[in-house]
Enzyme design. Structure first.
Site, PDB file in Angstrom:
ATOM      1  CG  ASP A  26      -1.968   1.075   1.195  1.00  0.00           C
ATOM      2  OD1 ASP A  26      -3.137   0.762   1.410  1.00  0.00           O
ATOM      3  OD2 ASP A  26      -1.614   2.251   0.957  1.00  0.00           O
ATOM      4  CG  ASP A  49      -2.798   3.410  -2.464  1.00  0.00           C
ATOM      5  OD1 ASP A  49      -3.867   2.782  -2.334  1.00  0.00           O
ATOM      6  OD2 ASP A  49      -2.179   3.923  -1.520  1.00  0.00           O
ATOM      7  CD  GLU A  50      -5.775  -1.190  -0.810  1.00  0.00           C
ATOM      8  OE1 GLU A  50      -5.547  -2.077   0.033  1.00  0.00           O
ATOM      9  OE2 GLU A  50      -6.630  -0.315  -0.673  1.00  0.00           O
TER      10      GLU A  50
HETATM   11  P1  TTP Z   1      -5.214   5.126   0.914  1.00  0.00           P
HETATM   12  O1  TTP Z   1      -4.208   4.073   0.626  1.00  0.00           O
HETATM   13  O2  TTP Z   1      -6.345   4.802   1.805  1.00  0.00           O
HETATM   14  O3  TTP Z   1      -4.502   6.398   1.552  1.00  0.00           O
HETATM   15  P2  TTP Z   1      -3.093   7.037   1.238  1.00  0.00           P
HETATM   16  O4  TTP Z   1      -2.303   6.200   0.277  1.00  0.00           O
HETATM   17  O5  TTP Z   1      -3.276   8.452   0.800  1.00  0.00           O
HETATM   18  O6  TTP Z   1      -2.402   7.076   2.659  1.00  0.00           O
HETATM   19  P3  TTP Z   1      -1.839   5.849   3.510  1.00  0.00           P
HETATM   20  O7  TTP Z   1      -0.362   6.133   3.684  1.00  0.00           O
HETATM   21  O8  TTP Z   1      -2.575   5.892   4.801  1.00  0.00           O
HETATM   22  O9  TTP Z   1      -2.077   4.605   2.720  1.00  0.00           O
HETATM   23  O10 TTP Z   1      -5.839   5.642  -0.438  1.00  0.00           O
HETATM   24  C1  TTP Z   1      -5.083   5.759  -1.642  1.00  0.00           C
HETATM   25  C2  TTP Z   1      -5.506   6.999  -2.405  1.00  0.00           C
HETATM   26  O11 TTP Z   1      -6.897   6.936  -2.690  1.00  0.00           O
HETATM   27  C3  TTP Z   1      -5.288   8.287  -1.658  1.00  0.00           C
HETATM   28  O12 TTP Z   1      -3.987   8.811  -1.849  1.00  0.00           O
HETATM   29  C4  TTP Z   1      -6.348   9.175  -2.225  1.00  0.00           C
HETATM   30  C5  TTP Z   1      -7.468   8.238  -2.605  1.00  0.00           C
HETATM   31  N1  TTP Z   1      -8.542   8.285  -1.577  1.00  0.00           N
HETATM   32  C6  TTP Z   1      -9.613   9.153  -1.768  1.00  0.00           C
HETATM   33  O13 TTP Z   1      -9.701   9.831  -2.794  1.00  0.00           O
HETATM   34  N2  TTP Z   1     -10.582   9.229  -0.796  1.00  0.00           N
HETATM   35  C7  TTP Z   1     -10.530   8.493   0.354  1.00  0.00           C
HETATM   36  O14 TTP Z   1     -11.424   8.594   1.217  1.00  0.00           O
HETATM   37  C8  TTP Z   1      -9.423   7.598   0.542  1.00  0.00           C
HETATM   38  C9  TTP Z   1      -9.323   6.783   1.809  1.00  0.00           C
HETATM   39  C10 TTP Z   1      -8.462   7.548  -0.439  1.00  0.00           C
HETATM   40 MG    MG Z   2      -2.136   4.122   0.581  1.00  0.00          MG
END
Ligand code: TTP
Ligand code: MG
Length: 395
Positions: A10, A104-105
């Site tokens: 992730d 992103d995962e």
């Molecule tokens: P996430 O992997 O949930 O968050 P992140 O990568 O920004 O941070 P983390 O280090 O905690 O993993 O989500 C991936 C992307 O998806 C994030 O960069 C933006 C998008 N996203 C949204 O647009 N709305 C949301 O509510 C979430 C959770 C994510």
């Molecule tokens: Mg993330």
């Protein structure tokens, strides 16, 4: 039996990290990405901004108040999608079984490949190294005997983390974590559990059958297994997908049939998009419905010919919902899945253009807009009405 090893990767603060990478003047600064309009919502925040309490899904106005000095940027979906593809290509070098979950995962099944390296931990380390050196971004990894634990583990030491759960240590790993970390346990359920003195996943795992039955209905067994760290779901690479589904859990139970229909249309759009991207069509539509009481039912219906249009998927799902009489009592989750997938046949001749083909062309035009301008760029008119009320926090 061969030890199963799953890696969950992730990206850290994904959208914000891409922005910081491409605009070096933003490095080390609080950055907030999302809808900048009056009713905009935060998509994500850099770790510098998170220290001020800014997080995903928060109204942008709140973010501005908490951290006025941050740099606020709109989403650049095209760039994020490109980077996402690069990430998935790197992952594909490490395993034939990669299941992307979002931009992103992804999960990787690396069972039986440990011998190539000194163990699954080293594989995860090598993936992180390549993402860092080739894309100049950081990712967090979870390594575990199953998907559920791998996902929990990747979240434990963010950013730039790597956490391994050893076989035999599954229940121990979860024991002291709060119940709300468990899949399927949202805010409301967590409160109900806490009111009964169940604060940790370990306590939940040890609670009597009767109590779990009362709390989770026919999901009790699943919840018990998860709380013990058991999860047998396989990693399913996209091209082998046997079904494509999407579901949504609501913060508050829904009571209005019209709102439920709007949700189904949104889910149908998501599924249709993935079908068309994968060149697939499906025949059976399944509706999943979880009532406020946690009673969960699935109802399915099979079409005469496979489809890949949003409209056909929606109609089937909405028909199935209409047959359920007691939805006004409250619905906490709606899900739609399409199965019996097969490669979509190209249309031979415009003369035979039928309803399916019309729907397909409309859906195709919408997909091109989405790829270019982002997931929320176009939607069916019924959804536009719904999102007037609440700006969508799109990914
Ligand atoms: P996430 O992997 O949930 O968050 P992140 O990568 O920004 O941070 P983390 O280090 O905690 O993993 O989500 C991936 C992307 O998806 C994030 O960069 C933006 C998008 N996203 C949204 O647009 N709305 C949301 O509510 C979430 C959770 C994510
Ligand atoms: Mg993330």
């Amino acid at each position: 039996m061969m030890q199963r090893w799953i890696i969950h990767m992730d990206m850290d603060a994904f959208y914000a990290s891409v922005e910081q990478r491409d605009k070096p003047e933003l490095k080390g600064k609080p950055v907030v990405v999302g809808g900048l309009g009056n009713r905009g919502v935060v998509s994500t925040a850099s770790y510098e901004a998170r220290r001020f309490g800014v997080h995903s899904a928060m109204p942008m106005a709140t973010a501005r108040r908490l951290c006025p000095q941050a740099v606020f940027l709109p989403c650049d979906h095209e760039t994020y999608a490109r980077v996402s593809e690069q990430i998935m290509r790197i992952l594909a070098d490490f395993s034939p079984a990669v299941e992307p979950v979002s931009v992103d995962e992804a999960f990787l099944d690396v069972s039986g490949m440990e011998w190539l390296y000194s163990g699954p931990q080293e594989i995860a380390g090598k993936i992180k190294d390549r993402i860092r050196s080739e894309l100049h971004l950081t990712a967090s990894a979870g390594v575990a005997p199953n998907k559920f634990l791998a996902k929990m583990a990747s979240d434990m030491k963010k950013p730039d983390g790597l956490v391994v759960v050893e076989p035999g240590k599954e229940a121990e790993f979860l024991r002291d974590l709060p119940v709300r970390k468990l899949w399927g346990v949202g805010e409301v359920t967590a409160k109900a559990l806490e009111a009964r003195g169940l604060l940790t996943i370990g306590q939940l795992a040890q609670s009597p059958d009767e109590l779990l039955k009362t709390l989770f209905g026919n999901q009790a067994q699943k919840i018990r297994e998860l709380s013990l760290g058991m999860d047998v779901r396989p990693v399913t690479p996209e091209h082998e997908a046997k079904s494509i589904g999407a579901e949504e859990t609501f913060e508050q139970d829904l009571h209005c049939a019209q709102t439920m229909q709007a949700v189904l249309l949104q889910l149908a759009e998501k599924i249709g998009f993935r079908l068309r991207q994968g060149g697939l069509a499906g025949r059976t539509v399944t509706l999943k419905l979880r009532y406020g009481s946690f009673r969960t039912i699935t109802r399915r219906c099979t079409l005469a010919a496979p489809t890949q249009t949003d409209e056909a998927i929606y109609r089937m799902a909405a028909d199935l919902l209409a047959e359920q009489k007691d939805v006004e009592t409250g619905v906490r989750l709606l899900g739609v899945t399409i199965s019996q997938l097969e490669p979509a046949r190209p249309v031979l001749c415009a003369l035979f253009e039928d309803q399916e083909e019309k729907g397909r062309r409309l859906s195709g035009a919408m997909d091109r807009m989405r790829l270019k301008y982002g997931a929320g760029a176009v939607m069916h008119a019924r959804l536009a009405q719904k999102s007037d009320k609440k700006e969508r926090n799109e990914t």
